[in-house]
Design a protein around this motif. Structure first.
Motif, PDB file in Angstrom:
ATOM      1  N   LEU A  11       0.695  -0.195  -3.577  1.00 46.57           N
ATOM      2  CA  LEU A  11      -0.817   0.123  -3.052  1.00 46.57           C
ATOM      3  C   LEU A  11      -1.033  -1.385  -2.138  1.00 46.57           C
ATOM      4  O   LEU A  11      -1.778  -1.323  -1.106  1.00 46.57           O
ATOM      5  N   ASP A  12      -0.542  -2.454  -2.743  1.00 52.20           N
ATOM      6  CA  ASP A  12      -0.741  -3.710  -1.859  1.00 52.20           C
ATOM      7  C   ASP A  12      -0.068  -3.421  -0.404  1.00 52.20           C
ATOM      8  O   ASP A  12      -0.502  -4.075   0.582  1.00 52.20           O
ATOM      9  N   ASP A  13       1.101  -3.028  -0.492  1.00 52.52           N
ATOM     10  CA  ASP A  13       1.990  -2.968   0.730  1.00 52.52           C
ATOM     11  C   ASP A  13       1.625  -1.749   1.502  1.00 52.52           C
ATOM     12  O   ASP A  13       1.685  -1.978   2.941  1.00 52.52           O
ATOM     13  N   THR A  14       0.856  -0.750   1.009  1.00 50.59           N
ATOM     14  CA  THR A  14       0.307   0.177   1.967  1.00 50.59           C
ATOM     15  C   THR A  14      -1.165  -0.190   2.537  1.00 50.59           C
ATOM     16  O   THR A  14      -1.433   0.128   3.693  1.00 50.59           O
ATOM     17  N   GLY A  15      -1.819  -1.176   1.749  1.00 47.98           N
ATOM     18  CA  GLY A  15      -3.069  -1.619   2.415  1.00 47.98           C
ATOM     19  C   GLY A  15      -4.176  -0.603   2.718  1.00 47.98           C
ATOM     20  O   GLY A  15      -4.342   0.194   1.964  1.00 47.98           O
TER      21      GLY A  15
END
Length: 71
Positions: free
Chosen positions: A63-67
């Protein structure tokens, strides 16, 4: 020694299966089925729990990588 090869889980399942096979000669067929079924139910529950735990640990990173691009 099994941890050195990172195969402790595989070896543990193999040893338990061999034990159940050997113990099956001492049990009646009905008793052997009960022990075998219980063993595989516990094994399935532990492996499923482990898999869901790993997915949960990685979910935050995904979820952090997809933003903001997450639909």
């Amino acid at each position: 020694m099994a941890e050195a090869f990172s195969r402790s889980g595989v070896l543990a399942v193999l040893v338990c299966a061999l034990y159940l096979t050997d113990a099956g000669t001492d049990f009646g067929e009905r008793d052997y089925r009960l022990v075998g079924d219980a063993f595989w139910e516990i094994t399935e529950m532990l492996s499923s729990g482990f898999a869901f735990g790993l997915i949960g640990l990685e979910l935050g990173v995904v979820l952090d990588d997809t933003g903001d691009g997450w639909p």
